[in-house]
Structures are given as C-alpha cells and as structure tokens.
Design an enzyme around this catalytic site. Structure first.
Site, short mmCIF file in Angstrom:
data_model
loop_
_atom_site.label_atom_id
_atom_site.label_comp_id
_atom_site.label_asym_id
_atom_site.label_seq_id
_atom_site.Cartn_x
_atom_site.Cartn_y
_atom_site.Cartn_z
N HIS A 107 -5.65 6.94 -2.18
CA HIS A 107 -6.60 5.96 -1.67
C HIS A 107 -7.76 5.83 -2.66
CE1 HIS A 107 -4.97 7.12 2.50
NE2 HIS A 107 -4.48 5.94 2.17
N HIS A 165 0.83 -1.20 0.00
CA HIS A 165 0.00 0.00 0.00
C HIS A 165 0.87 1.26 0.00
CE1 HIS A 165 -3.67 2.31 1.35
NE2 HIS A 165 -2.72 3.11 1.81
N GLU A 166 1.84 1.31 0.91
CA GLU A 166 2.70 2.50 1.00
C GLU A 166 3.53 2.68 -0.26
OE1 GLU A 166 2.30 4.72 3.12
OE2 GLU A 166 0.95 3.53 4.37
#
Length: 1010
Positions: A263, A253-254
């Site tokens: 997002h 995700h990061e």
C-alpha cells in the site's frame, strides 16, 4: 446496497476485512488486514514481520539492478500472463448472482490490460505533479487459451459450491474446488465473500534471501475476488457490480499485491514507507476522491492504484512500482514461470495423439504386493483413435506391453487395465506407463505419452511406534524424488551427548528449492483404537529467513495419498532457536521442541501411514527424533478403572467411602466382574458388580472405613470380567495415594522453608507418578542461608505430569478479605512450556476449584537458560500477588502450587505469605516492625500494618500529648496483618501509638488533621 454500506470496502495487500453494518460502523471499521492474514498464515515471525523480510529482499534486489534515479522510466519486454477465472457459484444461471457472465469477466481482463499498460481512458486525469512518474508496467493479461492438459479453453471454469460464502481461512477450500497449476496460470477465484471482504491476493516469493513462505503455498497462489467488484460497468451493464467499486480497480489493486506492491502508505504512518521513492509518504489510506488531500507535509497520491480511493479516482502506477513488479517477475519462481507459460498460447493439436491422463492404480504406496495396474488415457488429437500400444514398466523393466482396440473421438477418455502384479518388491519401485504407438504409428505428441510414480510397498502393520532413531529404521521409507540430499541418520546431541536423529541437510541442499523429501512410517492399524496420540521432537534454526518447511501428514489409504495435514511450520516459525549463518547442529536441550498431537479422528482406520515431509528452502539443517505413536486399543472383553473417586489425595476426613469409576471400553457386554482394593498391601474389601454394556460407566463403592492421620497407598483392582481373563489387563489396576491430616493453622500464615524436610513444614506433596517432585533445597539470592521449595523440571522426562505442593489447612473463617504473596524463580528453556498453577480447595482438599493462577514458561521465566536453573542473585526472583477474597470466611481452605512438567527447567517457590487483606498496595513494614498510614489522619480511621517473624500477641495503645491512654487493644496472633482502627472520638492533635509484644516494642507519632 447503497454507497454508504460499501464505502469502506477496499483493497488489501493480502487481505482487507471490513464489517457490513450501518454506514457509521463501516466507516469505523476502516482497516487493511495484510498483517492479520500474514499472521494467520504463518503465526508471524517473532524476529521480523514477513512484510519487512520481503521488503529487505526486494530493496536489495532492486539495488543490484542499479535503479538509482527515483521515477526514472525504463522499458522492458511486454510480458503476457495467462489467467484462469474460477467462478465459484451457488447454482444460479450464468449471468445471475455469483455465476457472473463471460462478458463481466472479459471486462475485468480489459481493465487489467488498460491499467497495467497505462492505456486507461482516465490516464489523462492524472494530476500534473504526478504525471512524470506515471508509467506503463508492460504487463498484459489474457484468459488462458489451453488447459494444463493442452486442450483449448476460454480460461473460464464454472464450479458449483454448497458453501454460501467464503472468508479469510477458505483459500484452500476454493483451491480444492478448482485449481490449475500456479506455475503456469494466474488463478483468480471469483465468488461470494463474507465479512465484507472485497478480495485478497498472495504475495510473491523467491529462492532469494528474505521472502516469506508463499512459494511453498502453490495451491492458494492467486487472487480471490468478490463477484460484486470483479468487472467494469464502463464496458457493459453488469447489475451485480456495486459502486464505488464497479470499474475493476479492485482487481488492479490486488494484482499489484500479487506482483509485490505494498500500500502506498506503507501500512503505517509517515515513517513507514512503501519502498517506492516516487510515491509520497502518507499517514494512512485515503478514501473517496479528494485530489487536494495532503499528508506528511505533501500532496497525497490518491490516484495510485495501491491506495483505498474509489475506482473512479484511480488511474496510475509509478515507475518505482514498475521496477518492483518487474523485479518480482524476473526473480520469483512462480511469477517468472508465468511469463513463459504455454497457457497463453493457442494449443497446437495434431493427429494420432493419445496421452496418459492419470494413473488410477497403483498409487504412491500400498500395504501388499498385489495390485492391478490401471490408467486413464485421453484422445488429445484431432482424429479418432482406434488402436494403441501401451507399456507398463517396473524399475526400468517392461513388465507388460498391451495392444488395445479403442473407439475414442477427440477429447474422449478410456480406462486401460494391465494384468495383475502379484510379486512387486517390498520397498520402493519406479512405475512407468508409456504410450508407444497410436493408430499403428508412433504417437505424434510425445509430451503427454508418459506418467510415472515411485511406488512403495510395506506388508506388515503395527499398532504403535516408539522410534528413537538410534539406528536407521529399516521399516521406514525415504522418498527422494531428485535422488539428491535427503533424510539420513546423524549425530544430534542436546537431548543426550550420544543422541542420534534423522536429519536433512538444508544448509548444503542447493539448486533444489521446493524439493520435498518424505520420511514415511510403516503401515499402522488403528482398527481397534479408541484413542491415539503422537509426539515427536525436532530441532531447526533459520538462516537468512529462508523458507525450509516441515509438514506432518497422515494417510488412510496406506500411503496412496497424504491429505490429512496435522502439523505444518515454515521458515522462522519452524525455528526452535535463534538463527545462525553456519551449519546447525543441536547442542543442548533448548534447541529441541516437542510436539504433541491428538489423532483420535483416525481411530478405526486400518491402513494408516505417517509422513514427515521436509521441503527445501535452502536454509539450515533440520533434525527429527523420538517419534512416539501410542493408541488405546479396543478389545472384545475389556473393563477398566476410569477414575478413583475416593479417597482424595489430601483430606481431613478420617472416615470415608472408597469408590472408583468403572468403564466398559470393550465390544461385548460384561455380565459381572469383581472389584477389590488393598491399603498398604493389606486386602480390605471385595465387591461383586453387576453387568455393564459397551461404552457404559458405573460407580463402585466399597464399605465405609476409618483411618488415622497419615499417608496411605490404595491399590484398586478389577478382575474376572464375565468370568474370563481381561484381554487388556493394563487398565485393571490403579494406585492412589492419600494423606490424611487436619492440622489447621489460623491465617495469616508465612512459610519460608527453613526446615529442610517438607514433612516438618505442614506442607504436603502429591506425586502421582512417584517420580521427581517437590523438595526443599538451598536457593541463593533470596536472603542469607535461604532455602526454597524446588522441583527438578530440567531432568523430569515424564511430560504432562503434575506435582502438587499443598498447604496446611488454612482457617479464613473470621476473615472478610484474603490474599497470597510468594516469590518464585524459573528460567525458561526455549520451546518448552512448563506451567505453574495455583488451585484452592474449600473442603480441606477433597475437591479443588479451577486454577486461579496460571503461568507458562515464557511468562514464568525471570530469564532464559538452556542449563539446569539455580537462582544466584536477588534479581533471579520475582514476587507475585494473588487475591483470595472468594475464600475468605471458609475454615478448611487448602492451597496447592501445581507444577505441570513439559520437559523445561527447575522451579523454586519461597516466602509464601497469606494475608487477611486483599489490598495489594498496603505498605509492608520491615521485619519485626509496623507502620501507620495514612499519617496524618484526615478522617476517623487509620491502618496499622505489622510484619513479624512469628505470630505473637501485640498490645496496642494510643496516648495523647498529656500521656493519657485514649485507646488500647490486644491484637492476638499477629503476623503480617493490617488492622483498620476507627477512632471517631479523637480530636485534631498529636498522639503516640505504642506497640508491645514478644519481639516488638515501638512508639510512633500519629498526627490527626480532620
């Protein structure tokens, strides 16, 4: 820790903060703080959120690539990114606690490769509706294979820390512990994070339009990860990993954020997109793993890596997300350079390879002409090195060539020292060290043979700076590394028509993104300083949201390094006025901003330099002017008047004891001294005082005196410390002004400044600097032939000065409530921060409480104007209400309007009224009239409010319908009061209220309906 306590830990675009607590409180803290971290890093762009700036740029960039079919899959060359993992631990053995094992790190790299190549084992679980847009990012990751020096590495660095945990503001601390150049390595710091952080990543930036300032923040570029969520338990057993974040998807995700993804819910609601057409809109983040969840009228893509679902639920990126990431890889400088970094390639070691590892001496600059050149060399080759020849050059001329005998095994280092240089040129010098031969032959790897620097020499130190840049300062140094556009002297009107300033042309400074041009002050000596202050002005407007930067730094080693950052602004937050697309020239006062910085922490330093670093963002022109650095110096023999304790500036007391506070700021004890004072030039008294040790204070009181009412000038002096001449006589004298006046007015009071002389109003002025202060002047917009109290803040050059407009003595002795209303008019000048404060005294002005009202320029301004403000219409005025209940019951109240000048604009005050009520909503009648409320009366009391031009006695009588008087009362000294009348004896019916006075004669009907 159980699942509930971790349930709401989740990913963040730049940062997500959640709080450890009970399960309910964690669930209640579900939020991503991307914007919070962006605000912390840049204080936010007031014109446009930085995330939107980034999106605007990226959308344009993708549009140029003509990706017009949502979800269309494209193929690209697979790129490999070298990763260095910095394990920041607390001293645990490898594999325990924060000192995670190599295997856990390798498991995370494997997860990243699987997820970004869509080789993850759970790819087959993608819902059929989303499978067509799930895509291979064609990005791979490898632990670095060679260090920045070209030596073999496993890509893992372990560093001991004495800090138990890290947080939002600690990225630079981690970078200081361990960092590899972000242009060539993707830095990942793995450590203990506080405040329930899982990790954060820095957005990419670019030379193209619209990106925020991260490109200038290379030292923090990368990912910061909590060690309990870095790695995957599907690839081994790692007890530190905690479900549901134990499969490595936090880093996935990061990493998406690192390459520019938002997002999937757009950090907003259904109308806030993530700018990827193939990710369905969502009202918010999703948790857990509810595959059937719907949002915004459609099925949610809860399996996307950029949501907040559990690790086990995530399994895809989309084609549009790929286009975003690939666009960033092609266009963002520090992302693009990662794709060609040698860090991903096994080093090719050769024989006979000696390199210059670092320059030990000289550093960037020094304060003398003598130094001993010293370097550190390393054996980068595969065989031993026994001899070498190394040259030292200054300004292109070889000063010395040394042949040295060495005994260096591979990777060993040694220090080489050249002969001392005694006559280096004052100013800028180009220094070069170069390996010429290794083991008697030309060195086999020329890439590491040289190190160079620009070496700057100044020999004289100063104790202050007052640089207006009307001519180019010959004792300042410009460092222009690229020999291109740099600081120069330029016309810069606005402060004055003929003003000049230092300027750097970022409007035309092309093809040099990120280039730093440094303007360095002469050396400063603060060894005797007790306090130091710095002020400067600058002017800048942004263009296309580019990221020009101004950093001010201090050096304590004469310019060898500038590690102390005291000011740092970039792009839109640097701007002092509205953006423009043409070359900027400051044309009026509002374009300039003044900065004041306390430098007391540098007191005692001898080799101080000040550097103004301008970093090119290819935006618009930057101007610097009026650099003033002042210090209070410490002397051996020095005694000072620290404060006047008595008399007060405003007082009712005719008899008092004059007194002053004395301080010894010197190094030596003062055995005795003489204190004396005069009034209006007439000597009054002399006191012989006792000894005072360094740093001590004492109070000196003079004999009691009695003065008549009036205004007086007191001149306090101290002389002959220890029978000697004071080495610093500037602090031996203080002039104080006193006004004694006990004229008292019983509240209520009104002041509309009809008199053109303040002395005739009963209001007094306290003007410590004897410069511009309160006057009465015509002021349109607040009635015909209106006057107002006024202070000329526009032309008031002494910033920080306070001027007080003080009321007569107010008698609130018989009041239970009190309040104040007034009108003001002020136009804010951009970037200047004048203040209006209201302070109140209970003791006739001897002491004033802390301000009960404070407004700064932005809140004070009824409009904005870069010209001297003059109100012209009714809408140019505002009314204010201030509660004074805490002063009700006191008989010697004074109120002061305090203007603090910060080089802003003119302020007007008018229609000051003191009321004996704190009800801010009571009806205010027209002038020379009154109102009754409530009417009809539904209980035993009602109110009568008056608003008369002057105080007068009013007779109030109530008649019933038969004309008989049922109530009457004399209301003395009525002005603007509201009286509450309690009449329980009155029955329901119609009554008439008659009021009679000098200017008032009125009858109003009153209906009682209990």
């Amino acid at each position: 820790m159980g699942k509930d306590n971790y349930y709401n830990w989740r990913f963040f675009a730049v940062l997500t903060i959640l709080v450890f607590a009970s399960p309910l409180s964690v669930l209640g803290q579900k939020r991503c703080s991307t914007m919070e971290y962006e605000a912390y890093r840049r204080n936010q762009n007031p014109k446009m959120e930085t995330s939107k700036i980034f999106e605007n740029w990226l959308v344009k960039r993708i549009a140029h690539k003509k990706f017009t079919t949502p979800g269309a899959k494209t193929s690209a060359a697979v790129v490999t990114i070298p990763v260095v993992v910095h394990v920041v631990h607390m001293g645990e053995p490898v594999g325990q606690g924060s000192n995670i094992s190599d295997a856990q790190i390798i498991s995370q790299i494997e997860v990243l490769n699987e997820d970004f190549r869509r080789l993850n084992s759970d790819a087959s679980e993608t819902l059929p509706v989303f499978a067509p847009v799930a895509d291979d990012m064609e990005i791979e990751f490898t632990l670095a294979k060679q260090t920045p020096e070209g030596l073999p590495t496993d890509g893992i660095v372990r560093v001991l820390s004495d800090q138990s945990s890290y947080g939002l503001r600690d990225a630079i601390k981690l970078s200081n512990l361990s960092y590899w150049p972000a242009e060539d390595y993707l830095n990942i710091w793995v450590t203990t994070l506080g405040s329930s952080l899982l990790g954060f990543a820095q957005f990419p930036v670019s030379s193209l339009e619209g990106l925020e300032d991260a490109s200038n923040n290379r030292l923090t570029d990368g990912l910061v990860m909590r060690y309990q969520s870095f790695g995957s338990n599907t690839k081994g057993t790692f007890p530190s990993l905690i479900a549901p974040y134990d499969r490595g998807r936090t880093a996935t995700h990061e990493m998406g954020h690192f390459f520019g993804l938002r997002h999937i819910w757009g950090d907003g609601n259904c109308s806030q997109d993530d700018f990827c057409l193939d990710t369905p809109s969502s009202s918010s983040e999703h948790e857990g793993c509810n595959l059937a969840r719907e949002s915004c009228g459609q099925l949610s893509m809860v399996q996307n890596y950029m949501d907040y679902t559990d690790d086990v639920c995530m399994n895809l990126f989309t084609s549009d997300q790929k286009e975003r990431m690939r666009t960033v890889l092609e266009s963002s400088p520090r992302r693009q350079s990662l794709t060609t970094s040698s860090g991903a390639i096994d080093p090719s070691l050769v024989t006979d390879d000696l390199g210059v590892k670092s320059v030990i001496n000289p550093s960037l600059s020094q304060c003398g002409t003598t130094f001993t050149p010293t370097i550190e060399v390393r054996n980068y080759g595969t065989n031993d090195i026994t001899a070498a020849r190394v040259n030292f050059s200054v300004n292109g001329v070889v000063v010395e060539s040394i042949d040295v005998n060495l005994s260096l095994a591979p990777l060993d280092t040694d220090t080489l020292t050249f002969s001392t240089v005694n006559d280096i040129n004052v100013g800028s010098n180009d220094i070069l060290f170069e390996v010429i031969e290794t083991n008697g032959i030309p060195d086999n790897n020329p890439a590491n043979n040289t190190q160079s620097l620009t070496y700057i020499v100044n020999t004289e130190r100063v104790t202050s700076i007052n640089e207006t840049f009307e001519i180019f300062p010959t004792d300042w140094i410009v460092v222009n590394a690229d020999a291109s556009t740099t600081w120069l002297l330029q016309s810069a009107p606005g402060i004055s028509q003929n003003n000049k300033a230092m300027m750097i042309d970022y409007f035309g400074y092309e093809d040099a993104l990120g280039e730093i041009d440094r303007l360095i002050s002469p050396p400063l000596d603060f060894s005797n300083a007790s306090s130091i202050s710095l002020t400067f002005r600058y002017a800048y407007v942004n263009r296309n949201d580019q990221q020009d930067r101004l950093t001010v730094a201090m050096s304590t080693n004469c310019g060898s390094s500038f590690e102390n950052i005291i000011f740092d602004e970039v792009g839109p937050t640097l701007a002092t006025s509205d953006a423009q697309e043409t070359a900027f020239v400051p044309e009026d006062k509002s374009h300039w901003k003044k900065i004041s910085i306390n430098l007391d922490d540098f007191a005692g330093a001898q080799d101080v330099r000040l550097a103004f670093d301008a970093q090119n963002g290819e935006g618009n022109n930057l101007y610097l002017d009026d650099v003033v650095l002042e210090m209070e110096q410490q002397y051996d023999t020095d005694i000072s008047i620290k404060a006047v304790l008595s008399p007060a500036a405003i007082s009712c007391n005719n008899t008092f004891v004059p007194g002053i506070q004395i301080e010894n700021p010197g190094r030596l004890t003062v055995s005795n001294f003489t204190a004396q004072y005069s009034i209006d030039g007439v000597q009054q008294a002399t006191v012989e005082a006792l000894s005072l040790n360094p740093g001590e204070e004492m109070t000196v009181e003079f004999p009691e005196i009695t003065l008549a009412d009036g205004q007086f000038e007191f001149d306090f002096q101290i002389v002959n410390p220890s029978g000697q001449t004071d080495q610093n006589p500037e602090n031996n004298q203080v002039i104080a002004f006193q006004s004694i006046n006990n004229t008292t007015e019983e509240a209520p009071i009104r002041e509309v400044f009809k008199n053109t002389d303040l002395e005739n109003t009963g209001w007094q002025v306290v003007n410590p600097d004897r410069d511009k202060t309160w006057l009465i002047t015509p002021a349109a917009g607040n009635g015909i032939n209106n006057n107002a109290a006024y202070i000329n803040g526009y032309d008031y050059e002494t910033t920080g000065e306070e001027d007080w407009l003080v009321s007569p003595v107010l008698d609130f002795g018989g009041a239970n409530e009190a309040s104040l209303t007034f009108k003001f008019s002020y136009a804010n000048v951009n970037n200047y921060n004048d203040l209006l404060k209201i302070r109140v005294s209970r003791d006739c002005g001897e002491t004033f409480d802390d301000p009960i009202y404070v407004k700064q320029s932005v809140a004070l301004g009824v409009t904005t104007s870069s010209q001297p403000w003059v109100p012209a219409a009714e809408e140019d005025w505002r009314s204010e209400f201030v509660n004074l209940d805490s002063y009700a019951g006191y008989e010697q109240v004074r109120l002061a309007f305090v203007f603090e000048n910060q080089f802003g604009n003119n302020l007007y005050i008018d229609d000051i009224e003191f009321f004996l009520t704190s009800d801010r909503d009571f009806p205010v009648p027209e002038t020379n009239s009154f109102v009754i409320y409530p009417n009809p009366v539904i209980n035993d009391n009602f109110n009568a409010s008056f608003n008369l031009a002057n105080k007068e006695d009013i007779h109030l009588a109530i008649f019933d319908s038969k004309g008989q008087v049922v109530y009457e009362r004399n209301l003395e000294k009525t002005l603007n009061q509201t009286y509450t009348l309690e009449l329980p004896q009155l029955i329901n019916g119609v009554y008439f209220v008659k009021t009679a006075g000098t200017s008032l004669n009125d009858v109003q009907k009153l209906l009682i309906q209990k």
